[in-house]
Design a protein around this motif. Sequence first.
Motif, PDB file in Angstrom:
ATOM      1  N   ARG A  30       0.865  -1.100  -0.016  1.00  0.00           N
ATOM      2  CA  ARG A  30       0.044   0.083  -0.136  1.00  0.00           C
ATOM      3  C   ARG A  30       0.722   1.302  -0.127  1.00  0.00           C
ATOM      4  NH1 ARG A  30      -5.273  -0.848  -0.646  1.00  0.00           N
ATOM      5  NH2 ARG A  30      -5.989  -2.485   0.192  1.00  0.00           N
ATOM      6  N   LEU A  31       1.880   1.202   0.571  1.00  0.00           N
ATOM      7  CA  LEU A  31       3.047   2.329   0.782  1.00  0.00           C
ATOM      8  C   LEU A  31       3.416   2.600  -0.588  1.00  0.00           C
ATOM      9  CD1 LEU A  31       4.764   4.310   2.391  1.00  0.00           C
ATOM     10  CD2 LEU A  31       6.267   2.621   2.353  1.00  0.00           C
ATOM     11  N   PHE A  32       3.982   1.756  -1.409  1.00  0.00           N
ATOM     12  CA  PHE A  32       4.337   1.701  -2.786  1.00  0.00           C
ATOM     13  C   PHE A  32       3.078   2.238  -3.749  1.00  0.00           C
ATOM     14  CE2 PHE A  32       8.104  -1.012  -1.221  1.00  0.00           C
ATOM     15  CZ  PHE A  32       8.959   0.102  -1.685  1.00  0.00           C
ATOM     16  N   LEU A  33       1.925   1.691  -3.416  1.00  0.00           N
ATOM     17  CA  LEU A  33       0.806   2.315  -4.405  1.00  0.00           C
ATOM     18  C   LEU A  33       0.354   3.796  -4.210  1.00  0.00           C
ATOM     19  CD1 LEU A  33      -1.721  -0.629  -4.508  1.00  0.00           C
ATOM     20  CD2 LEU A  33      -0.394   0.317  -6.306  1.00  0.00           C
ATOM     21  N   HIS A  34       0.769   4.189  -2.907  1.00  0.00           N
ATOM     22  CA  HIS A  34       0.520   5.569  -2.849  1.00  0.00           C
ATOM     23  C   HIS A  34       1.640   6.370  -3.402  1.00  0.00           C
ATOM     24  CE1 HIS A  34      -2.689   6.453   0.124  1.00  0.00           C
ATOM     25  NE2 HIS A  34      -2.372   5.261   0.391  1.00  0.00           N
ATOM     26  N   TYR A  35       3.019   5.672  -3.371  1.00  0.00           N
ATOM     27  CA  TYR A  35       3.855   6.423  -4.047  1.00  0.00           C
ATOM     28  C   TYR A  35       3.815   6.458  -5.478  1.00  0.00           C
ATOM     29  CZ  TYR A  35       8.897   7.295  -5.750  1.00  0.00           C
ATOM     30  OH  TYR A  35       9.936   7.582  -6.422  1.00  0.00           O
ATOM     31  N   VAL A  36       3.544   5.353  -6.130  1.00  0.00           N
ATOM     32  CA  VAL A  36       3.177   5.253  -7.594  1.00  0.00           C
ATOM     33  C   VAL A  36       2.130   6.155  -7.806  1.00  0.00           C
ATOM     34  CG1 VAL A  36       2.450   3.615  -9.350  1.00  0.00           C
ATOM     35  CG2 VAL A  36       4.210   2.873  -7.747  1.00  0.00           C
ATOM     36  N   HIS A  37       1.111   6.314  -6.896  1.00  0.00           N
ATOM     37  CA  HIS A  37      -0.186   7.274  -7.153  1.00  0.00           C
ATOM     38  C   HIS A  37       0.525   8.715  -7.583  1.00  0.00           C
ATOM     39  CE1 HIS A  37      -3.377  10.073  -6.122  1.00  0.00           C
ATOM     40  NE2 HIS A  37      -3.895   9.422  -7.165  1.00  0.00           N
ATOM     41  N   GLY A  38       1.074   9.035  -6.565  1.00  0.00           N
ATOM     42  CA  GLY A  38       2.006  10.396  -6.752  1.00  0.00           C
ATOM     43  C   GLY A  38       2.971  10.582  -7.985  1.00  0.00           C
ATOM     44  N   LEU A  39       3.528   9.320  -8.334  1.00  0.00           N
ATOM     45  CA  LEU A  39       3.980   9.519  -9.596  1.00  0.00           C
ATOM     46  C   LEU A  39       3.518   9.770 -10.790  1.00  0.00           C
ATOM     47  CD1 LEU A  39       7.081   6.768  -9.272  1.00  0.00           C
ATOM     48  CD2 LEU A  39       7.595   9.238  -9.199  1.00  0.00           C
ATOM     49  N   THR A  40       2.191   8.967 -10.693  1.00  0.00           N
ATOM     50  CA  THR A  40       1.210   8.816 -11.863  1.00  0.00           C
ATOM     51  C   THR A  40       0.593  10.303 -12.097  1.00  0.00           C
ATOM     52  OG1 THR A  40       0.838   6.689 -11.510  1.00  0.00           O
ATOM     53  CG2 THR A  40      -0.852   7.738 -12.759  1.00  0.00           C
ATOM     54  N   ARG A  41       0.377  10.899 -10.869  1.00  0.00           N
ATOM     55  CA  ARG A  41      -0.240  12.412 -10.816  1.00  0.00           C
ATOM     56  C   ARG A  41       0.817  13.358 -11.348  1.00  0.00           C
ATOM     57  NH1 ARG A  41      -4.558  13.465 -11.723  1.00  0.00           N
ATOM     58  NH2 ARG A  41      -4.506  15.415 -10.596  1.00  0.00           N
ATOM     59  N   TRP A  43       3.924  12.470 -13.194  1.00  0.00           N
ATOM     60  CA  TRP A  43       4.604  11.945 -14.504  1.00  0.00           C
ATOM     61  C   TRP A  43       3.659  11.398 -15.400  1.00  0.00           C
ATOM     62  CZ3 TRP A  43      10.070   9.563 -13.261  1.00  0.00           C
ATOM     63  CH2 TRP A  43      10.653   9.340 -14.188  1.00  0.00           C
ATOM     64  N   LEU A  44       3.770  11.820 -16.620  1.00  0.00           N
ATOM     65  CA  LEU A  44       2.786  11.673 -17.649  1.00  0.00           C
ATOM     66  C   LEU A  44       2.876  10.119 -18.008  1.00  0.00           C
ATOM     67  CD1 LEU A  44       2.759  14.743 -19.725  1.00  0.00           C
ATOM     68  CD2 LEU A  44       1.199  14.080 -18.134  1.00  0.00           C
ATOM     69  N   LYS A  45       3.868   9.554 -18.098  1.00  0.00           N
ATOM     70  CA  LYS A  45       3.849   8.291 -18.723  1.00  0.00           C
ATOM     71  C   LYS A  45       4.434   7.189 -17.713  1.00  0.00           C
ATOM     72  CE  LYS A  45       5.780   9.936 -23.042  1.00  0.00           C
ATOM     73  NZ  LYS A  45       6.764   9.925 -23.871  1.00  0.00           N
ATOM     74  N   VAL A  46       3.446   6.919 -16.740  1.00  0.00           N
ATOM     75  CA  VAL A  46       3.516   5.785 -15.732  1.00  0.00           C
ATOM     76  C   VAL A  46       2.863   4.668 -15.912  1.00  0.00           C
ATOM     77  CG1 VAL A  46       3.686   5.316 -13.318  1.00  0.00           C
ATOM     78  CG2 VAL A  46       4.525   7.330 -14.129  1.00  0.00           C
ATOM     79  N   HIS A  47       3.090   3.490 -16.070  1.00  0.00           N
ATOM     80  CA  HIS A  47       2.090   2.297 -16.217  1.00  0.00           C
ATOM     81  C   HIS A  47       2.385   1.336 -15.050  1.00  0.00           C
ATOM     82  CE1 HIS A  47       1.045   3.218 -20.350  1.00  0.00           C
ATOM     83  NE2 HIS A  47       2.162   3.356 -20.379  1.00  0.00           N
ATOM     84  N   THR A  48       1.495   0.852 -14.545  1.00  0.00           N
ATOM     85  CA  THR A  48       1.479   0.129 -13.132  1.00  0.00           C
ATOM     86  C   THR A  48       0.851  -1.102 -13.242  1.00  0.00           C
ATOM     87  OG1 THR A  48       1.733   2.069 -11.911  1.00  0.00           O
ATOM     88  CG2 THR A  48       1.407   0.322 -10.588  1.00  0.00           C
ATOM     89  N   LEU A  49       1.559  -2.107 -12.788  1.00  0.00           N
ATOM     90  CA  LEU A  49       0.803  -3.368 -12.928  1.00  0.00           C
ATOM     91  C   LEU A  49       1.167  -4.084 -11.519  1.00  0.00           C
ATOM     92  CD1 LEU A  49       1.807  -2.878 -15.900  1.00  0.00           C
ATOM     93  CD2 LEU A  49       0.625  -5.324 -16.253  1.00  0.00           C
ATOM     94  N   THR A  50       0.186  -4.884 -10.772  1.00  0.00           N
ATOM     95  CA  THR A  50       0.403  -5.419  -9.639  1.00  0.00           C
ATOM     96  C   THR A  50       0.320  -6.930  -9.963  1.00  0.00           C
ATOM     97  OG1 THR A  50      -2.015  -5.392  -9.333  1.00  0.00           O
ATOM     98  CG2 THR A  50      -0.641  -3.846  -8.334  1.00  0.00           C
ATOM     99  N   PHE A  51       1.116  -7.698  -9.095  1.00  0.00           N
ATOM    100  CA  PHE A  51       1.175  -9.201  -9.393  1.00  0.00           C
ATOM    101  C   PHE A  51       1.436  -9.801  -7.870  1.00  0.00           C
ATOM    102  CE2 PHE A  51       5.598  -8.117  -9.521  1.00  0.00           C
ATOM    103  CZ  PHE A  51       6.128  -9.014  -8.854  1.00  0.00           C
ATOM    104  N   GLY A  52       0.665 -10.753  -7.745  1.00  0.00           N
ATOM    105  CA  GLY A  52       0.475 -11.890  -6.764  1.00  0.00           C
ATOM    106  C   GLY A  52       0.654 -13.251  -7.315  1.00  0.00           C
TER     107      GLY A  52
END
Length: 195
Positions: A30-41, A43-52
Motif C-alpha cells: 500500500r505504501l508503494f501504491l501511494h508512491y506510484v499514485h503520486g508519480l502517476t499524478r 509524471w505523464l507516462k507511468v504504467h503500473t501493474l500489480t502481481f501476486g
Amino acid sequence: MQPAYARPRREPPTLVVLLDISGSMERYARLFLHYVHGLTRRWLKVHTLTFGTRLTNVTRSLRHRDPDVALAHADGLVADWKGGTRIASCLDEFNHRWARRLLGGNAALLLVTDGLDRDTHGELSRSAAQLRRLAHQIVWLNPLLRFDGFEPRAAGPTSAGPCAPARSRRPRCGVRADPTPPTSRARPWNSKAND
C-alpha cells in the motif's frame, strides 16, 4: 530570427512499475501504491501493474486525483491481495502481453518485490532474461535488503541471475547499499590537486 526547433525536446522516459502485492509484501504494497499514485499524478507516462498470483493492470485506477479513491478502485480490480506469489508466471505473462507495448523506446522498469516466490511452474531465470532484453533499464527494489542479515536464498532472487555492481551502467537489481558513508570510500573530485 531563431528556428522553432533549435533545441532537442527533453521528455522523461516511460516508467513501468511491477508491484508485488503478495502476503509477504503486505507491509509495503500500500505504501508503494501511494508512491506510484503520486508519480502517476506528476509524471505523464507511468504504467503500473500489480502481481501476486496473477498480473493486474491498475494504471487507469491510479490516475484519479484523490489517492483514497484511486487506491479503492485499484483494490476492486486486484483479486489476489495478500495471496501467494508467482513471480515467474507473472513476469512471463508480462513479457508476452505487455512488454512490447510498454517497454518500447527508452522505458525504465521498476520491479518492487521481495523475491519470495512460490511458483513451481515458471522459469524465473528465462523470464528475467527476456525482461532484461526488452527493458532499457531495470531497477529491482527489494524492501528486505534493509535488514543486515538478509541473503536472497529463495528461488526468486537467486535464479534471476547475477546483479550488476552499483557503479555499472547495466540494469541493477537488489543492490545492497554499502554501510560505510560515501565520503569515506569515494575519492574527492579534486584529489590530485591535494596531492
